[in-house]
Motif scaffolding. Structure first.
Motif, PDB file in Angstrom:
ATOM      1  N   GLY A 105       7.628 -11.771  -8.113  1.00  0.00           N
ATOM      2  CA  GLY A 105       6.366 -12.693  -8.368  1.00  0.00           C
ATOM      3  C   GLY A 105       5.126 -11.992  -8.423  1.00  0.00           C
ATOM      4  O   GLY A 105       4.053 -12.394  -8.287  1.00  0.00           O
ATOM      5  N   ALA A 106       5.267 -10.695  -8.686  1.00  0.00           N
ATOM      6  CA  ALA A 106       4.030  -9.795  -8.917  1.00  0.00           C
ATOM      7  C   ALA A 106       3.237 -10.227 -10.033  1.00  0.00           C
ATOM      8  O   ALA A 106       2.048  -9.966 -10.262  1.00  0.00           O
ATOM      9  CB  ALA A 106       4.403  -8.320  -8.727  1.00  0.00           C
ATOM     10  N   GLY A 107       3.993 -10.578 -11.175  1.00  0.00           N
ATOM     11  CA  GLY A 107       3.265 -10.926 -12.378  1.00  0.00           C
ATOM     12  C   GLY A 107       2.160 -12.052 -12.300  1.00  0.00           C
ATOM     13  O   GLY A 107       1.254 -11.732 -12.740  1.00  0.00           O
ATOM     14  N   ALA A 108       2.523 -13.042 -11.427  1.00  0.00           N
ATOM     15  CA  ALA A 108       1.511 -14.083 -11.196  1.00  0.00           C
ATOM     16  C   ALA A 108       0.243 -13.405 -10.382  1.00  0.00           C
ATOM     17  O   ALA A 108      -1.002 -13.896 -10.849  1.00  0.00           O
ATOM     18  CB  ALA A 108       1.873 -15.262 -10.561  1.00  0.00           C
ATOM     19  N   TYR A 109       0.569 -12.644  -9.453  1.00  0.00           N
ATOM     20  CA  TYR A 109      -0.548 -12.038  -8.882  1.00  0.00           C
ATOM     21  C   TYR A 109      -1.473 -11.038  -9.801  1.00  0.00           C
ATOM     22  O   TYR A 109      -2.602 -11.179  -9.383  1.00  0.00           O
ATOM     23  CB  TYR A 109       0.160 -10.994  -7.662  1.00  0.00           C
ATOM     24  CG  TYR A 109      -0.878 -10.287  -6.840  1.00  0.00           C
ATOM     25  CD1 TYR A 109      -1.636 -10.929  -5.746  1.00  0.00           C
ATOM     26  CD2 TYR A 109      -1.431  -8.939  -7.329  1.00  0.00           C
ATOM     27  CE1 TYR A 109      -2.435 -10.025  -5.121  1.00  0.00           C
ATOM     28  CE2 TYR A 109      -2.320  -8.198  -6.541  1.00  0.00           C
ATOM     29  CZ  TYR A 109      -2.887  -8.722  -5.453  1.00  0.00           C
ATOM     30  OH  TYR A 109      -3.852  -8.191  -4.964  1.00  0.00           O
ATOM     31  N   LEU A 110      -0.790 -10.202 -10.528  1.00  0.00           N
ATOM     32  CA  LEU A 110      -1.430  -9.199 -11.501  1.00  0.00           C
ATOM     33  C   LEU A 110      -2.062  -9.990 -12.482  1.00  0.00           C
ATOM     34  O   LEU A 110      -3.293  -9.848 -12.636  1.00  0.00           O
ATOM     35  CB  LEU A 110      -0.455  -8.449 -12.018  1.00  0.00           C
ATOM     36  CG  LEU A 110       0.154  -7.394 -11.295  1.00  0.00           C
ATOM     37  CD1 LEU A 110       1.468  -6.724 -11.788  1.00  0.00           C
ATOM     38  CD2 LEU A 110      -0.699  -6.693 -10.476  1.00  0.00           C
ATOM     39  N   ASP A 111      -1.816 -11.231 -12.800  1.00  0.00           N
ATOM     40  CA  ASP A 111      -2.376 -12.132 -14.082  1.00  0.00           C
ATOM     41  C   ASP A 111      -3.511 -12.663 -13.106  1.00  0.00           C
ATOM     42  O   ASP A 111      -4.691 -12.599 -13.908  1.00  0.00           O
ATOM     43  CB  ASP A 111      -1.469 -13.284 -14.308  1.00  0.00           C
ATOM     44  CG  ASP A 111      -2.021 -13.640 -15.660  1.00  0.00           C
ATOM     45  OD1 ASP A 111      -2.040 -13.074 -16.660  1.00  0.00           O
ATOM     46  OD2 ASP A 111      -2.144 -14.971 -15.690  1.00  0.00           O
ATOM     47  N   ALA A 112      -3.638 -13.019 -12.213  1.00  0.00           N
ATOM     48  CA  ALA A 112      -4.822 -13.686 -11.425  1.00  0.00           C
ATOM     49  C   ALA A 112      -5.757 -12.604 -11.168  1.00  0.00           C
ATOM     50  O   ALA A 112      -7.095 -12.863 -11.121  1.00  0.00           O
ATOM     51  CB  ALA A 112      -4.376 -14.577 -10.021  1.00  0.00           C
ATOM     52  N   TYR A 113      -5.367 -11.445 -10.668  1.00  0.00           N
ATOM     53  CA  TYR A 113      -6.043 -10.365 -10.552  1.00  0.00           C
ATOM     54  C   TYR A 113      -7.033  -9.851 -11.494  1.00  0.00           C
ATOM     55  O   TYR A 113      -8.278  -9.897 -11.623  1.00  0.00           O
ATOM     56  CB  TYR A 113      -5.492  -9.075  -9.904  1.00  0.00           C
ATOM     57  CG  TYR A 113      -6.104  -7.619  -9.837  1.00  0.00           C
ATOM     58  CD1 TYR A 113      -7.206  -7.719  -8.746  1.00  0.00           C
ATOM     59  CD2 TYR A 113      -5.740  -6.536 -10.455  1.00  0.00           C
ATOM     60  CE1 TYR A 113      -7.707  -6.359  -8.350  1.00  0.00           C
ATOM     61  CE2 TYR A 113      -6.454  -5.549 -10.390  1.00  0.00           C
ATOM     62  CZ  TYR A 113      -7.616  -5.438  -9.365  1.00  0.00           C
ATOM     63  OH  TYR A 113      -8.130  -4.154  -9.192  1.00  0.00           O
ATOM     64  N   VAL A 114      -6.253  -9.546 -12.906  1.00  0.00           N
ATOM     65  CA  VAL A 114      -7.030  -9.106 -14.023  1.00  0.00           C
ATOM     66  C   VAL A 114      -7.876 -10.539 -14.625  1.00  0.00           C
ATOM     67  O   VAL A 114      -9.105 -10.223 -15.026  1.00  0.00           O
ATOM     68  CB  VAL A 114      -5.978  -9.037 -15.205  1.00  0.00           C
ATOM     69  CG1 VAL A 114      -6.968  -8.564 -16.398  1.00  0.00           C
ATOM     70  CG2 VAL A 114      -5.264  -7.844 -14.676  1.00  0.00           C
ATOM     71  N   GLY A 115      -7.333 -11.651 -14.247  1.00  0.00           N
ATOM     72  CA  GLY A 115      -8.101 -12.885 -14.810  1.00  0.00           C
ATOM     73  C   GLY A 115      -9.658 -12.818 -14.019  1.00  0.00           C
ATOM     74  O   GLY A 115     -10.634 -13.230 -14.520  1.00  0.00           O
ATOM     75  N   ARG A 116      -9.641 -12.433 -12.616  1.00  0.00           N
ATOM     76  CA  ARG A 116     -10.913 -12.456 -11.978  1.00  0.00           C
ATOM     77  C   ARG A 116     -11.543 -11.338 -12.482  1.00  0.00           C
ATOM     78  O   ARG A 116     -13.140 -11.383 -12.465  1.00  0.00           O
ATOM     79  CB  ARG A 116     -10.538 -12.288 -10.371  1.00  0.00           C
ATOM     80  CG  ARG A 116      -9.916 -13.369  -9.836  1.00  0.00           C
ATOM     81  CD  ARG A 116     -10.562 -14.606  -9.831  1.00  0.00           C
ATOM     82  NE  ARG A 116     -11.471 -14.674  -8.751  1.00  0.00           N
ATOM     83  CZ  ARG A 116     -12.548 -15.386  -8.067  1.00  0.00           C
ATOM     84  NH1 ARG A 116     -12.850 -16.301  -9.111  1.00  0.00           N
ATOM     85  NH2 ARG A 116     -13.466 -15.186  -7.360  1.00  0.00           N
ATOM     86  N   ILE A 117     -11.254 -10.081 -12.778  1.00  0.00           N
ATOM     87  CA  ILE A 117     -12.081  -9.153 -13.294  1.00  0.00           C
ATOM     88  C   ILE A 117     -12.793  -9.507 -14.637  1.00  0.00           C
ATOM     89  O   ILE A 117     -13.807  -9.290 -14.833  1.00  0.00           O
ATOM     90  CB  ILE A 117     -11.196  -7.827 -13.542  1.00  0.00           C
ATOM     91  CG1 ILE A 117     -10.753  -7.385 -12.009  1.00  0.00           C
ATOM     92  CG2 ILE A 117     -11.901  -6.761 -14.308  1.00  0.00           C
ATOM     93  CD1 ILE A 117      -9.610  -6.120 -12.255  1.00  0.00           C
TER      94      ILE A 117
END
Length: 167
Positions: A92-104
């Motif tokens: 599930g880290a993929g969704a977390y990482l996608d959201a993290y980069v999207g916020r940056i």
């Protein structure tokens, strides 16, 4: 004597605050990648290619954060540095990482610098994929290169550019 709280901010939390640009010129990300004084050197491992063409990525400043959501703390134009303390390694880290980069990206970040070791031995593949999807340059910072050395290199490039402009 009674005090009243300040009025609420009119800025929406979905909108980053207007950036107040520093009095120094921005730095080309490609110039930072070419610095010999950064030990083993920085290496781009994800996101769109950094080149010296019209699409050159410019860095206004450097900021280090291990926050899960750095958005509220960014002004835009940052090279955000992180060692990935907050990154999950489980499914599930993929969704977390996608959201993290999207916020940056939403905050106007110029690039993400990821420091390898002691937390992660390599840049997580999911982070590379998220940066590729969002179009955010991802820079690997080797373990022998302190984040403060990266910040110092950016400030030196800014000073050199400012000095050349004054001449």
């Amino acid at each position: 004597m009674s005090t009243t709280p300040p009025p609420p901010s009119s800025a929406s939390p979905a909108e980053p605050p207007a950036a107040v640009l520093p009095p120094t010129p921005p730095v080309r990300l490609s110039a930072l990648l070419g610095r010999a004084d950064l030990g083993l050197g920085l290496r781009q491992v994800g996101g769109p290619p950094v080149d010296e063409g019209d699409g050159e990525r410019l860095v206004q400043w450097v900021h280090t954060s291990e926050m899960e959501d750095p958005y509220p703390y960014l002004l835009g134009g940052e090279l955000l540095l992180s060692a990935g303390l907050h990154l999950p390694e489980a499914a599930g880290a993929g969704a977390y990482l996608d959201a993290y980069v999207g916020r940056i990206v939403a905050a106007g970040g110029a690039a993400l610098g990821f420091g390898v070791a002691p937390v992660h031995e390599a840049v997580p593949r999911g982070l590379v994929a998220a940066c590729d999807r969002w179009g955010l340059p991802l820079i690997e910072v080797p373990s022998a290169t302190p984040f403060s050395a990266v910040a110092r290199a950016v400030w030196r490039l800014m000073a050199e550019s400012r000095h050349a402009g004054l001449r």
